[in-house]
Structures are given as structure tokens and as C-alpha cells.
Design a protein around this motif. Structure first.
Motif, PDB file in Angstrom:
ATOM      1  N   ASN A 196       5.667  14.070  73.102  1.00 50.58           N
ATOM      2  CA  ASN A 196       4.512  14.431  72.283  1.00 50.58           C
ATOM      3  C   ASN A 196       4.330  13.471  71.121  1.00 50.58           C
ATOM      4  O   ASN A 196       3.200  13.107  70.766  1.00 50.58           O
ATOM      5  CB  ASN A 196       4.680  15.861  71.750  1.00 50.58           C
ATOM      6  N   SER A 197       5.436  13.058  70.509  1.00 52.33           N
ATOM      7  CA  SER A 197       5.344  12.153  69.360  1.00 52.33           C
ATOM      8  C   SER A 197       4.787  10.806  69.779  1.00 52.33           C
ATOM      9  O   SER A 197       3.942  10.224  69.083  1.00 52.33           O
ATOM     10  CB  SER A 197       6.731  11.982  68.733  1.00 52.33           C
ATOM     11  N   LEU A 198       5.231  10.282  70.915  1.00 56.34           N
ATOM     12  CA  LEU A 198       4.732   8.990  71.392  1.00 56.34           C
ATOM     13  C   LEU A 198       3.292   9.097  71.868  1.00 56.34           C
ATOM     14  O   LEU A 198       2.515   8.140  71.741  1.00 56.34           O
ATOM     15  CB  LEU A 198       5.629   8.473  72.523  1.00 56.34           C
ATOM     16  N   ALA A 199       2.926  10.263  72.422  1.00 54.72           N
ATOM     17  CA  ALA A 199       1.561  10.441  72.925  1.00 54.72           C
ATOM     18  C   ALA A 199       0.584  10.792  71.820  1.00 54.72           C
ATOM     19  O   ALA A 199      -0.634  10.779  72.043  1.00 54.72           O
ATOM     20  CB  ALA A 199       1.544  11.524  73.997  1.00 54.72           C
TER      21      ALA A 199
ATOM     22  N   ILE B 151       3.279  13.860  83.380  1.00 60.82           N
ATOM     23  CA  ILE B 151       3.028  12.419  83.260  1.00 60.82           C
ATOM     24  C   ILE B 151       1.909  12.224  82.245  1.00 60.82           C
ATOM     25  O   ILE B 151       0.837  12.810  82.387  1.00 60.82           O
ATOM     26  CB  ILE B 151       2.615  11.790  84.604  1.00 60.82           C
ATOM     27  N   VAL B 152       2.157  11.416  81.222  1.00 59.35           N
ATOM     28  CA  VAL B 152       1.129  11.083  80.242  1.00 59.35           C
ATOM     29  C   VAL B 152       1.001   9.578  80.200  1.00 59.35           C
ATOM     30  O   VAL B 152       1.993   8.853  80.121  1.00 59.35           O
ATOM     31  CB  VAL B 152       1.476  11.663  78.847  1.00 59.35           C
ATOM     32  N   CYS B 153      -0.236   9.097  80.290  1.00 61.05           N
ATOM     33  CA  CYS B 153      -0.494   7.660  80.351  1.00 61.05           C
ATOM     34  C   CYS B 153      -1.743   7.336  79.540  1.00 61.05           C
ATOM     35  O   CYS B 153      -2.428   8.231  79.025  1.00 61.05           O
ATOM     36  CB  CYS B 153      -0.680   7.214  81.806  1.00 61.05           C
ATOM     37  N   HIS B 154      -2.049   6.044  79.434  1.00 64.66           N
ATOM     38  CA  HIS B 154      -3.285   5.616  78.781  1.00 64.66           C
ATOM     39  C   HIS B 154      -4.470   6.014  79.660  1.00 64.66           C
ATOM     40  O   HIS B 154      -4.372   6.026  80.889  1.00 64.66           O
ATOM     41  CB  HIS B 154      -3.258   4.096  78.570  1.00 64.66           C
TER      42      HIS B 154
ATOM     43  N   SER C  51      -3.549  12.233  79.825  1.00 68.23           N
ATOM     44  CA  SER C  51      -3.667  10.891  79.238  1.00 68.23           C
ATOM     45  C   SER C  51      -3.787  10.989  77.731  1.00 68.23           C
ATOM     46  O   SER C  51      -4.172  12.024  77.178  1.00 68.23           O
ATOM     47  CB  SER C  51      -4.884  10.156  79.810  1.00 68.23           C
ATOM     48  N   SER C  52      -3.433   9.879  77.074  1.00 74.14           N
ATOM     49  CA  SER C  52      -3.505   9.811  75.622  1.00 74.14           C
ATOM     50  C   SER C  52      -3.773   8.362  75.215  1.00 74.14           C
ATOM     51  O   SER C  52      -3.069   7.455  75.659  1.00 74.14           O
ATOM     52  CB  SER C  52      -2.194  10.292  75.000  1.00 74.14           C
TER      53      SER C  52
END
Length: 708
Positions: A229-232, A251-254, A289-290
Motif C-alpha cells: 500500500n505504501s509503494l502504491a 497484483i498492483v501495477c502502473h 493499478s496505481s
């Protein structure tokens, strides 16, 4: 451990500045100092300019307020990191900063901006830079959203593709059905290899330059979701004190990489969900995504490796097997636990690109904890692994203060910006997986060989039991033990009343019919058939019981198979098949007497005989009449043998006897084969392949090595 000192810069620099120029200068000076000291060999300041066009356009598309000044609020400390991504480009183009700034402001025509920048006088361009930019920087502006395309690697050889397909087929064809020591582990290892081939190896071989998947793994309560969460820059994964927190991988990505992860083959067997739900189906993953994440990388939040839910262990390991980089998260209070080192051992065995995050470190004991953990890593051969330290601090809205994750964000940004570095990380993990097949696949083959060997032993138990039964039948048809009871009484009635001699007729005197003769012949034939049937049925019963006894002596798989209903007794149709077998044999003996019987032509010219009666006399002699102490009666003890030799001749008698015995043995053997099919079906139902399956796996492993 290359330690905390290197990964703990002063995050106060520029944290509160509102001047973008001053802040950029501070970041550049800090990067320059780090390059001079050699403390950051992989820092963003050492990136190449091969990715420059994409970074230019990304800077141009960024809103002016976002690129010029840091945001306010809890995440303001991370802005210098974002600026650091663009710093190498600024240093590369010092002479033309003004021109580049003007071009960055003009976003109407990206192609014209790139052409003007390339034609500026005095600009230094690396050989082939224009072609590379044109090849890698492709956008679709039809709807305002630009999708980044990732070039295919060098053409993958047909031999490698074929080798991977053969390997997958060979692994899928393995069956470990018997409960022997290690069978459950073998089944799990087989499933892991198949999943890794489908989820990771085959997709990565064909798209090695695609975005890198970074798995965040660790033990319960280590703070994996908090780091994600902190990185996203937002709450994309659930956090809290309830354990386990993460049940479905996330999975969280650009946003520009979202389509690739949604439609790509990496983890292609998992269903994509838009958000986590309590009733999420097994084999699913949440994809979100973030914009706070850099392009070219994605974070994968995995379940706990030591979760109280057994299923979560398998999900976590599957996610790790499909990741390009493993980020192992542990805490200052749990870094020495067995599950933590179990995961590190797995990473070492697989040759995965590994990064370690030591979180929740009390500031007062930071130095002691870091040194001790580093010493443990050195002793385990992991002293050179990249390591980051996060202090014990407060968490707000599921996120850490930006200053605590700044080093990790810089490292990820560098991985995102440098294509060569990212591809090297991917190839390291991919080669590690392929190298691990050298031991994992032969281990599967050995497990299979153990299963095949046990199946052969169980099959030999069946053969031995029924072969023993066949031997007992053969002995009983030679030693005269059948000629007792009703059979003996019928024979004495037939031989003692004169019907035996009446079967022979002098041609001169003609033949006289006797009503009692046919009845006694039929009675003797029926008694012989019943005696043989009883002998065979008794042997089958003993064989069935012996098979079950032998199987029960083989603990585990044998016990389970021996408990199969019906295997401890003959089949329901055995009596009918036995009657058919004995009747067919009697008819065959009668046909032998008719076609091959009389060879002494001088006797045949004077005497005729009844074929059926003579065949019964032959059977009595064949079954060993006179070989026991049973009374013959009426002086007929050796009569069958003397009569048969006189009528058939010694040579013909030997030939017919051999053929009759061989035919009886063959017919009983065929009957037993039908009985043993029940046991073969029980073995086959366990799903054990033949020995060729192990051979195919060995061959597929060798072919993969040759193709590499």
C-alpha cells in the motif's frame, strides 16, 4: 548484509522544500555524492539513456504541479524519489535543458518533439539510439490513453519451444496413485512444476522484456500489505490485526501495464478480479493499478507463508514460482523463525532474484538486530543479497511514512527505468527455475519409479498366487487324487459291469446296443467334469485369499488395495466359466481320440470302438488312475493303460497325452487370467503409469538442456 548504512540515507534533504529547482539540485548533489563514494552501485543515477524517450514523454504528460513541486500531506517525503527518476536525463542533457523543457511543455505532437530534440545542434546521441527509441516508444493516442508496447526478445528457437512442450506433456502424464512414502510430496511437486511452466516459464521465454512481477512474501504480520500500500500510494491490499489478512493475491501495477497483466499469459490460469471479496473463488487474483508505481514493474501481495490456512501456503508458493523478483519481508522479532528460512532456502534453491526487507526494527536496537541478521545471512550464503531496513513506526491508513520506504522505492524505480537491469533480473530468475529442473524433475522420476516398482511387486503377488494354484491343479490331475468319491464309484460301475469291454466291437460279430452303457458313460463323464470343476474352484478360492494376504503384508498401498470389496474371493461368474472350461476340454479330448486315436492299423481292421467311451477311458488314465492306493476293483487296476497302449500305440498315446495336458493347462490359465483382471483393474485405478513415463521424463529433461 550490505547493510543498513548503505540503504539509510538522510531523508530530510528536500523534504520540506517548495522550490523544484533547489530540490532537483539537492537530489543531483546527493546522487553525485553516492556515485563518488561507490555506495550505490545500482542507484538510479547510473541508468542508461536508452529509455530516455519514454521518460521524456512521461515527464511531459505529468501535470505541471506534480512535476514541479512535491505534493502536500503524508506522502511528501517520496517526491525526491520521483524527481530522481528524471535526474539522469537532466544530467545527460545539461546543454539543452531549456530546449527540452520547452518540448516537454508541448504535448500536442510527441513525434515532432522527438524529431526536434534529435536535430538540436550539439546533442550527443549514442549509436542506434534513434532506432531503439522508435522501436520501444509506441503509443496509441486514439482515445487519449497510451499503451506501452514491449518488444519481443530474440526469436525463441523452435527446439526450446518443442522441448518445453514435451516437458509439460511428460510431467502431466505422471500419476502417483499408490500411498507410499513421499507420494503426497511428489504429487505436490508435480503440480508445482506444471503451474510454474504454465504461469511463468513458457510466458517468460517468449516475453522476457515484458513488465517484471515482484512478489512481496513473508510470514504472518510482517507488514507485506502495508509495504504494498505504501509503494502504491493507496490502500490496494487489506491490512489489519486479523490473521490471515491477505487471502487472495493482489497484483498492483502502473495503469499503462494494466492491460498486459489482464490479458498476458503470466499467471494466465488465474481468474482476474477487480477487488477482493470474501467468497473469491480459488485460483483467482485481484488486479488493480496505481499511478504511484513506475512502469515496467508490478507488485504481487501474497498470502502468509506460515498461515493457519493450509491452502494459503500453496497459493503463496505458486505466486513466488511465477514472480521475477522475490521481496522477502520479515520483522526484527521473527527473522530467525523456521518459516522465514524455509522461504529463503526455497529462493536459494530456485536461484531467484532475491531482495530482503527487515521491518519493524526498533531504532534503539537497530544496529544489533541488523548485524545479527546480516551475520545469519552470511553464514547461509546470502550475504550479498540486497537488504532494506524499515524502522518501527506508526502506520496511518494502512501506509508507512514515505521516509521509511524511500530506499525501496528508489531501488524499484531504478529497476523500472533500466531495461537491461530489469531484463537481467528476469533472466536470473528464469535461468534459476530452468536450472532447478535438473534436480526437481529427476526427483519426480525417481518417485515414479518407486510407484512402478511397487506396482510390479503387487502384480507379482497376483501372478504368484494364481501360478501356485495352477501348479496345484497340475499335480492333482497327475497323482490320481481326483479319482475318489463319486468319480471312483462311477468308474468301478462302468468297468466292473462289462460295459468297458462292450465299447469294443469285433466287426465280424457286429455291434449290439446296450441301454445301460450310455447311461453309465454319461454318469462317468459328469462325475469327471464335476471333480475337475471342484478342483479348479477350490484353487481359485485359495489364490484369491492368498493375493489379499500378500497385499496386506505390504503396508500402506497394499492395505488400501486389499480392502477393495470382492478381491478376497472368486468372482461371481467363476462357477459358470469353470463349467464351460471343463466341458470344452472334454470335447477337445474326444476330438483328439477321433482324429489321432488308432494308429495300429492291424487292430483297426478287426475292432471298432466307441469314441466317447474311449475318451473317458483315456481321461481316467490321464488323471492318474492306479497312481494311488484306491482299490481298482474287478482286476481293472491297469486296464486303462494296457487297453490304450494296445489300441492307440505307445507313440500315439504319448502325443495325445501331451496335447491333452497342455490344452487343459492353457484353458485353466486363460480362466485364471480373467480372474486376475480384477486385481489389475484395482492397480490401474490407482493411476500408475508404466515404466515408460519415467523414461519420457528423463528424455524431456535432457532435451530441455540441449535446447537451452
Amino acid at each position: 548484509m550490505r547493510s543498513a548504512a548503505r540503504n539509510t540515507p538522510d531523508h530530510g534533504t528536500g523534504a520540506g522544500s517548495g522550490d523544484a529547482v533547489t530540490e532537483e539540485r539537492d537530489v543531483a548533489e546527493r546522487d553525485a555524492g553516492e556515485r563518488d563514494s561507490g555506495a550505490h552501485p545500482e542507484s538510479p543515477g547510473e541508468r542508461t539513456v536508452a529509455f530516455r524517450a519514454i521518460r521524456d514523454d512521461e515527464t511531459a504528460d505529468r501535470p505541471a504541479a506534480q512535476s514541479a513541486s512535491p505534493p502536500s500531506g503524508p506522502g511528501s517525503e517520496g517526491e525526491p524519489v520521483v524527481e530522481a527518476e528524471d535526474a539522469p536525463q537532466s544530467r545527460a542533457d545539461d546543454a539543452e535543458g531549456a530546449e527540452d523543457a520547452e518540448h516537454a511543455e508541448d504535448t500536442a505532437d510527441h513525434a515532432e518533439v522527438a524529431e526536434d530534440a534529435a536535430d538540436e545542434p550539439g546533442e550527443t546521441r549514442e549509436p542506434g539510439e534513434t532506432e531503439e527509441t522508435e522501436e520501444t516508444d509506441e503509443f496509441d493516442d486514439s482515445d487519449g490513453d497510451r499503451v506501452r508496447s514491449f518488444p519481443m526478445p530474440e526469436p525463441v528457437s523452435a527446439a526450446l519451444t518443442e522441448a518445453l512442450n514435451q516437458l509439460r506433456t511428460a510431467v502431466k502424464g505422471l500419476h502417483f496413485g499408490l500411498d507410499v512414502p513421499g507420494s503426497e510430496e511428489a504429487r505436490k511437486a508435480q503440480a508445482a512444476v506444471l503451474a510454474q511452466l504454465d504461469d511463468y516459464v513458457i510466458p517468460r521465454v517468449h516475453m522476457s522484456t515484458a513488465p517484471a512481477l515482484i512478489a512481496i512474501a513473508g510470514s504472518t504480520g510482517a507488514g507485506k500489505s502495508t509495504i504494498v500500500n505504501s509503494l502504491a500510494g493507496g490502500k490496494v491490499s487489506a491490512t489489519g490485526v486479523r490473521r490471515p489478512t491477505t487471502a487472495t493475491p493482489v497484483i498492483v501495477c502502473h495503469p499503462d501495464d494494466h492491460e498486459w497483466y489482464a490479458q498476458g499469459d503470466l499467471l494466465g490460469g488465474l481468474q482476474r478480479l477487480e477487488e477482493p471479496t470474501r467468497d473469491a473463488p480459488a485460483g483467482s487474483v485481484v488486479l488493480t493499478s496505481s499511478p504511484s508505481l513506475s512502469r515496467g514493474i508490478a507488485l504481487l501481495d501474497t498470502p502468509d507463508i506460515d498461515s493457519v490456512v493450509e491452502e494459503h501456503h500453496e497459493i503463496a508458493h505458486r505466486m513466488l514460482d511465477a514472480a521475477d523478483v522475490w521481496v522477502f519481508v520479515t520483522t526484527a522479532s521473527r527473522y530467525a523463525d523456521a518459516p522465514s528460512w524455509g522461504l529463503l532456502r526455497r529462493a536459494k534453491e530456485r536461484g531467484a532474484r532475491l531482495v530482503i526487507v527487515l521491518s519493524r526494527v526498533p531504532p534503539r536496537s537497530r544496529e544489533v538486530v541488523v548485524k545479527h541478521f546480516g551475520r545469519m545471512l552470511n553464514e547461509y550464503g546470502l550475504g550479498e543479497v540486497e537488504c532494506f531496513v524499515i524502522n518501527e513506526t506508526s502506520v496511518q491508513d494502512g501506509r508507512l511514512p514515505e521516509i521509511e520506504i524511500a530506499d525501496l522505492r528508489i531501488w524499484l524505480s531504478g529497476l523500472s527505468a533500466d531495461d537491461e537491469r530489469r531484463e537481467a533480473a528476469v533472466k536470473t530468475t528464469l535461468n534459476g527455475v530452468l536450472n532447478s529442473f535438473r534436480t526437481r524433475l529427476p526427483a519426480l522420476a525417481r518417485h515414479l519409479e518407486t510407484q512402478v516398482a511397487l506396482r510390479a511387486d503387487l502384480r507379482s503377488d497376483v501372478d504368484a498366487a494364481y501360478m501356485g494354484a495352477l501348479t496345484r491343479i497340475d499335480e492333482a490331475t497327475r497323482d490320481g487324487s481326483l479319482l475318489r468319491g463319486e468319480v471312483l464309484a462311477r468308474w468301478q460301475d462302468f468297468a466292473g459291469t462289462g460295459d468297458l469291454m462292450r465299447t469294443l466291437h469285433l466287426r465280424r460279430g457286429g455291434a449290439k446296443s446296450h441301454q445301460q452303457g450310455p447311461e453309465r458313460v454319461r454318469g462317468l463323464k459328469t462325475a469327471l467334469r464335476s471333480g475337475l470343476e471342484a478342483l479348479i474352484n477350490s484353487a481359485v478360492q485359495q489364490a484369491a485369499e492368498e493375493v489379499v494376504t500378500r497385499w496386506r503384508q505390504r503396508a500402506g498401498a497394499g492395505d488400501r488395495l486389499a480392502a477393495t470389496p470382492g478381491l478376497g474371493r472368486p468372482s461371481e461368474e467363476i462357477a459358470r466359466r469353470t463349467t464351460r472350461t471343463v466341458t470344452a476340454w472334454q470335447d477337445h479330448v474326444t476330438e483328439l481320440i477321433r482324429t489321432e486315436g488308432v494308429t495300429k492299423r492291424s487292430v483297426a481292421k478287426l475292432i471298432s470302438f466307441d469314441v466317447e467311451s474311449l475318451s473317458l477311458i483315456f481321461m481316467i488314465g490321464l488323471l492318474g488312475y492306479g497312481a494311488t492306493d484306491a482299490p481298482a476293483g474287478a482286476g481293472a487296476g491297469t486296464l486303462p493303460q494296457r487297453m490304450l497302449r494296445g489300441l492307440l500305440g505307445a507313440e500315439s498315446l504319448r502325443n495325445i497325452t501331451a496335447k491333452a495336458r497342455s490344452d487343459l493347462r492353457a484353458r485353466v490359465g486363460l480362466l485364471f487370467d480373467e480372474e486376475t483382471l480384477r486385481y489389475v483393474d484395482a492397480l490401474d485405478s490407482a493411476g500408475i503409469p508404466d515404466e515408460a513415463a519415467a523414461t519420457r521424463l528423463y528424455q524431456a529433461t535432457y532435451n530441455l538442456e540441449v535446447a537451452r
